[in-house]
Scaffold this motif. Structure first.
Motif, mmCIF file in Angstrom:
data_model
loop_
_atom_site.group_PDB
_atom_site.id
_atom_site.type_symbol
_atom_site.label_atom_id
_atom_site.label_comp_id
_atom_site.label_asym_id
_atom_site.label_seq_id
_atom_site.Cartn_x
_atom_site.Cartn_y
_atom_site.Cartn_z
ATOM 1 N N MET A 1 0.828 -1.205 0.000
ATOM 2 C CA MET A 1 0.000 0.000 0.000
ATOM 3 C C MET A 1 0.865 1.260 0.000
ATOM 4 S SD MET A 1 -3.131 0.829 2.644
ATOM 5 C CE MET A 1 -2.044 0.674 4.069
ATOM 6 N N SER A 2 1.938 1.241 0.800
ATOM 7 C CA SER A 2 2.817 2.419 0.870
ATOM 8 C C SER A 2 3.572 2.622 -0.437
ATOM 9 C CB SER A 2 3.803 2.281 2.033
ATOM 10 O OG SER A 2 4.708 1.221 1.807
ATOM 11 N N GLN A 3 3.970 1.523 -1.106
ATOM 12 C CA GLN A 3 4.647 1.652 -2.397
ATOM 13 C C GLN A 3 3.736 2.294 -3.433
ATOM 14 O OE1 GLN A 3 6.406 -2.011 -3.845
ATOM 15 N NE2 GLN A 3 8.366 -1.513 -2.897
ATOM 16 N N VAL A 4 2.468 1.869 -3.470
ATOM 17 C CA VAL A 4 1.511 2.449 -4.416
ATOM 18 C C VAL A 4 1.339 3.943 -4.134
ATOM 19 C CG1 VAL A 4 -0.916 2.508 -5.094
ATOM 20 C CG2 VAL A 4 0.260 0.316 -4.882
ATOM 21 N N TYR B 1 -5.114 7.215 -5.206
ATOM 22 C CA TYR B 1 -4.782 5.811 -5.445
ATOM 23 C C TYR B 1 -4.864 5.011 -4.154
ATOM 24 C CZ TYR B 1 -3.354 6.107 -10.324
ATOM 25 O OH TYR B 1 -3.364 6.238 -11.698
ATOM 26 N N LEU B 2 -4.434 5.619 -3.045
ATOM 27 C CA LEU B 2 -4.465 4.936 -1.756
ATOM 28 C C LEU B 2 -5.898 4.617 -1.333
ATOM 29 C CD1 LEU B 2 -2.842 3.933 0.688
ATOM 30 C CD2 LEU B 2 -3.079 6.226 1.675
ATOM 31 N N ILE B 3 -6.812 5.561 -1.542
ATOM 32 C CA ILE B 3 -8.211 5.358 -1.178
ATOM 33 C C ILE B 3 -8.806 4.188 -1.952
ATOM 34 C CG2 ILE B 3 -10.524 6.393 -1.324
ATOM 35 C CD1 ILE B 3 -9.195 9.105 -0.738
ATOM 36 N N VAL B 4 -8.484 4.117 -3.241
ATOM 37 C CA VAL B 4 -8.977 2.998 -4.055
ATOM 38 C C VAL B 4 -8.350 1.692 -3.589
ATOM 39 C CG1 VAL B 4 -9.000 2.004 -6.381
ATOM 40 C CG2 VAL B 4 -9.438 4.444 -6.064
ATOM 41 N N PHE B 5 -7.049 1.721 -3.283
ATOM 42 C CA PHE B 5 -6.325 0.515 -2.887
ATOM 43 C C PHE B 5 -6.933 -0.124 -1.639
ATOM 44 C CE2 PHE B 5 -3.106 -1.921 -0.704
ATOM 45 C CZ PHE B 5 -2.411 -2.566 -1.707
ATOM 46 N N VAL B 6 -7.183 0.673 -0.604
ATOM 47 C CA VAL B 6 -7.665 0.121 0.667
ATOM 48 C C VAL B 6 -9.085 -0.430 0.543
ATOM 49 C CG1 VAL B 6 -6.164 1.598 2.040
ATOM 50 C CG2 VAL B 6 -8.462 2.399 1.467
ATOM 51 N N ARG B 7 -9.822 -0.026 -0.487
ATOM 52 C CA ARG B 7 -11.187 -0.513 -0.674
ATOM 53 C C ARG B 7 -11.266 -1.762 -1.556
ATOM 54 N NH1 ARG B 7 -15.355 3.225 0.449
ATOM 55 N NH2 ARG B 7 -14.602 5.186 1.330
ATOM 56 N N LEU B 8 -10.145 -2.151 -2.158
ATOM 57 C CA LEU B 8 -10.161 -3.320 -3.031
ATOM 58 C C LEU B 8 -10.296 -4.609 -2.222
ATOM 59 C CD1 LEU B 8 -7.330 -2.460 -5.605
ATOM 60 C CD2 LEU B 8 -9.792 -2.453 -6.031
ATOM 61 N N PRO B 9 -11.135 -5.543 -2.663
ATOM 62 C CA PRO B 9 -11.253 -6.834 -1.976
ATOM 63 C C PRO B 9 -10.232 -7.839 -2.519
ATOM 64 C CG PRO B 9 -12.949 -6.658 -3.670
ATOM 65 C CD PRO B 9 -12.150 -5.387 -3.738
ATOM 66 N N PHE B 10 -9.322 -8.280 -1.639
ATOM 67 C CA PHE B 10 -8.311 -9.260 -2.043
ATOM 68 C C PHE B 10 -8.591 -10.590 -1.352
ATOM 69 C CE2 PHE B 10 -6.066 -5.146 -2.354
ATOM 70 C CZ PHE B 10 -5.714 -5.191 -3.690
ATOM 71 N N LEU C 1 -10.764 3.672 -15.216
ATOM 72 C CA LEU C 1 -10.921 4.920 -14.468
ATOM 73 C C LEU C 1 -9.588 5.406 -13.909
ATOM 74 C CD1 LEU C 1 -12.819 7.062 -13.221
ATOM 75 C CD2 LEU C 1 -13.076 5.529 -11.253
ATOM 76 N N MET C 2 -8.788 4.485 -13.358
ATOM 77 C CA MET C 2 -7.489 4.862 -12.788
ATOM 78 C C MET C 2 -6.531 5.319 -13.881
ATOM 79 S SD MET C 2 -8.234 4.559 -9.705
ATOM 80 C CE MET C 2 -6.653 5.055 -9.031
ATOM 81 N N ASN C 3 -6.563 4.646 -15.040
ATOM 82 C CA ASN C 3 -5.731 5.081 -16.163
ATOM 83 C C ASN C 3 -6.131 6.468 -16.646
ATOM 84 O OD1 ASN C 3 -4.165 2.780 -16.210
ATOM 85 N ND2 ASN C 3 -5.363 1.757 -17.793
ATOM 86 N N ALA C 4 -7.444 6.734 -16.633
ATOM 87 C CA ALA C 4 -7.939 8.047 -17.052
ATOM 88 C C ALA C 4 -7.496 9.124 -16.076
ATOM 89 C CB ALA C 4 -9.462 8.014 -17.163
#
Length: 313
Positions: free
Chosen positions: A99-102, A160-169, A199-202
């Motif tokens: 998460m920190s790298q992203v 990007y961090l907000i999206v990352f923490v909401r992703l289901p892994f 969306l992220m690419n945009a």
């Protein structure tokens, strides 16, 4: 680990790295360790020279020092982990580490893009409005522009961090790269990621294309002005701008092919990632140092000041 619904949840990610060959990994360990030492030493030298030498206390070198500072962080976010992983059998990274790298990758890269635009604006004012240069590019405005670059970078990274923490892994957790990057992480999410990836690419494309367009506009105005100047002035201006344009190209081109116009070629993506995280921070101090007489003279003064007396004694 398991959540309440007996569904496996990813707590760490496995990085595949650059190669599976142990001999090549040892070779790459030596190469990238040397490159990283050059990155740190080269950028630290620029920071020291700009800070200590009164001849370099100008807006252009103030911005150059900030670029060196950002480059050190850009490389340090990824390279140390990559170097140590060359000697490890199990190349894993924790969820928090990923998460920190992203976050820092996009925060620092976003800030550097805006800073390069600021540096282009500085050259535009210096060449197109020389009589008003020190009035326009005063310390207060330069500091404000640098803070703006960091603010935009932070907003870009936090999105990007907000999206990352909401992703289901929930598995798989293997990343075919040497670091965590958003396009690769999104592919591992337990969901239909096509729309999110678009969306992220945009979002990234807006930052990259906007900054790149502003850079093109600035250098177009500069080249038009230079073409109407004297040969001596035009030669000096072109020398300075060519260094800036080289840095812009080697930074933006990989970002465009990774985030804006991805080719989805694994080995090519890895090459581009290495390029902007290792090669770009290495080339920046090299380009500015080798092509800049004032930096060379500052280096001679610095060496003469601190090593001269010892040599004479």
């Amino acid at each position: 680990m398991m959540d309440g619904g007996n569904r496996s949840v990813v707590s760490e990610f496995i990085l595949w790295g650059l190669t599976n060959s142990k001999n090549i990994q040892v070779f790459l360990f030596v190469i990238f360790l040397m490159l990283y030492m050059f990155i740190l030493s080269g950028n630290i030298v620029i920071l020291i020279l700009v800070t200590t030498d009164p001849h370099l206390h100008s807006p252009m070198y103030f911005l150059l020092a900030n670029l060196s500072f950002i480059d050190m962080w850009l490389s340090s976010n990824i390279t140390p982990k990559m170097i140590t992983d060359f000697l490890r059998e199990n190349k894993t990274i924790s969820f928090a580490g990923c998460m920190s790298q992203v976050f820092f990758t996009h925060c620092i890269a976003g800030g550097e893009m805006v800073l390069l635009v600021v540096m282009a604006y500085d050259r535009y004012v210096a060449i197109c409005k020389p009589l008003h240069y020190f009035t326009i590019m005063n310390l207060k405005r330069c500091t404000g522009l640098v803070l703006t670059s960091w603010t935009i970078g932070f907003i870009h990274g936090i999105s990007y961090l907000i999206v990352f923490v909401r992703l289901p892994f929930c598995g798989p957790n293997e990343i075919d790269s040497f670091f965590c990057d958003m396009p690769l992480v999104i592919k591992l999410a337990c969901m239909d990621s096509h729309n999110l990836n678009t969306l992220m690419n945009a979002e990234c494309g807006v930052v990259v294309v906007t900054c790149f367009s502003l850079l093109l506009i600035s250098y177009t105005y500069i080249l038009i002005t230079v073409s109407q100047s004297s040969k001596a002035g035009a030669s000096k201006a072109l020398s300075t701008c060519s260094a800036h344009i080289t840095v812009v190209l080697i930074f933006f081109v990989p970002c465009i092919f990774i985030y804006v116009w991805p080719l989805s070629i694994t080995w090519f993506d890895k090459f581009l990632a290495v390029f902007y995280s290792v090669i770009t921070p290495l080339l920046n101090p090299t380009i500015y140092t080798l092509r800049n007489k004032e930096i060379k003279n500052a280096m001679k003064r610095f060496i003469g000041k601190f090593l001269g007396p010892k040599g004479n004694s």
